[in-house]
Scaffold this motif. Structure first.
Motif, PDB file in Angstrom:
ATOM      1  N   SER A  56      29.484  36.400  37.113  1.00  0.00           N
ATOM      2  CA  SER A  56      30.450  35.750  37.988  1.00  0.00           C
ATOM      3  C   SER A  56      29.763  35.269  39.264  1.00  0.00           C
ATOM      4  O   SER A  56      28.623  35.657  39.572  1.00  0.00           O
ATOM      5  N   GLU A  57      30.475  34.437  40.024  1.00  0.00           N
ATOM      6  CA  GLU A  57      29.932  33.958  41.293  1.00  0.00           C
ATOM      7  C   GLU A  57      29.661  35.136  42.235  1.00  0.00           C
ATOM      8  O   GLU A  57      28.627  35.180  42.915  1.00  0.00           O
ATOM      9  N   SER A 114      26.582  36.925  41.154  1.00  0.00           N
ATOM     10  CA  SER A 114      25.411  36.093  41.453  1.00  0.00           C
ATOM     11  C   SER A 114      25.001  36.222  42.916  1.00  0.00           C
ATOM     12  O   SER A 114      23.807  36.330  43.244  1.00  0.00           O
ATOM     13  N   VAL A 115      25.991  36.226  43.807  1.00  0.00           N
ATOM     14  CA  VAL A 115      25.689  36.375  45.233  1.00  0.00           C
ATOM     15  C   VAL A 115      25.127  37.766  45.509  1.00  0.00           C
ATOM     16  O   VAL A 115      24.153  37.916  46.261  1.00  0.00           O
TER      17      VAL A 115
END
Length: 306
Positions: A2-3, A6-7
């Motif tokens: 997911s975003e 990823s962060v």
């Protein structure tokens, strides 16, 4: 991935690289220094971990408009301080833990005397990098002395007698005794929450222009997720196994320590964790898209599996 994941991974990798540069770099190791001590410092500080505190530095610093390159210093400082606290907490005269981050605790992998010195050296290294500023390319990335001084003060307060060390002392005094819920909250606001709160504030202090109102929002947010994190940790200590946690499970019960689970029960503790996470999210309303990662992080700390 997911975003949000990823962060998180981007922040973890950045923190890991920054820590490696400040621990392994030969320029940071005097010729007559103990190779064994430095090996143990690297073992304690580089061997995994969630990097929650570094994530807060990076996320809060980005929200405040800081130069990303300047965030490495406070991110490393809070992670070194956290690692030192874990090494000392695991010692036989404290929590007597054999396992940390899925492998032998530092005093088991090396020895108790070395573990004490590792904690001392990591703490001093954290303050050294904060006080001396950026060690490379100073003209581009160094912070003004007054901002570095504020960060030194923030970290010192967070890990001292009115922060992490004080919380650990209260925790030890309470071991084996019946305590009230609010007393347990106070212990963990100091023992766990103070450094988490400091990480968020130090990120905000890295901005070119300090915004006191934003700092207050970040402080309220981090204070709440620090408590939510600890409640979730108590639940996992009670419900997960050692392989999943990467450390000994049910350790607080074995040490006769009061926990949110022992005082409230699993279901009520879980409800309290979610309530506290919601309070964290409420405290940063108005940040818009800038606060999205912090909202997701608050949710993560109470739904994580380890």
């Amino acid at each position: 991935m997911s975003e949000f994941e990823s962060v998180c991974e981007r922040y973890r990798q950045r923190a890991q690289q920054a820590l490696q540069a400040r621990l392994i770099n030969p320029l940071n190791r005097p010729a007559k220094a103990s190779a064994r001590l430095h090996q143990a410092m690297e073992y304690a500080c580089l061997g995994g971990g969630k990097r929650l505190r570094a994530m807060l530095v990076y996320a809060c610093g980005e929200i405040a408009g800081a130069n990303p390159a300047q965030l490495d210093i406070p991110a490393c400082a809070v992670e070194m301080a956290h690692a030192y606290s874990l090494v000392h907490d695991d010692l036989p005269l404290m929590d007597d833990a054999d396992l940390r981050r899925g492998r032998a605790a530092c005093h088991i992998a090396f020895d108790q005397a070395t573990a004490v010195l590792v904690g001392d050296a990591l703490q001093s290294r954290a303050f050294e990098i904060l006080a001396s500023g950026h060690e490379h390319d100073k003209q581009k990335h160094d912070l003004p002395p007054l901002q570095r001084l504020h960060m030194v003060q923030e970290l010192a307060r967070a890990i001292g007698a009115v922060g992490m060390a004080g919380g650990q002392a209260l925790d030890m005094e309470a071991t084996g005794n019946a305590i009230a819920y609010q007393d347990l909250v106070q212990i963990h606001r100091l023992k766990t929450g103070a450094l988490i709160k400091a990480a968020a504030i130090m990120g905000g202090l890295t901005a070119r222009r300090i915004d006191p109102a934003l700092l207050e929002k970040l402080a309220q947010y981090a204070s709440a997720i620090g408590l939510a994190f600890q409640i979730a940790d108590d639940i996992l200590d009670h419900t997960a196994d050692s392989a999943t946690l990467g450390k000994s499970s049910n350790s607080d019960h074995k040490l006769s320590k009061a926990t949110y689970v022992s005082l409230l029960g699993v279901d009520a503790a879980r409800a309290q964790a979610h309530k506290t996470a919601a309070q964290a999210i409420e405290s940063i309303q108005g940040l818009g898209d800038n606060g999205r990662f912090l909202e997701q992080l608050a949710q993560f700390v109470v739904t994580r599996s380890h």
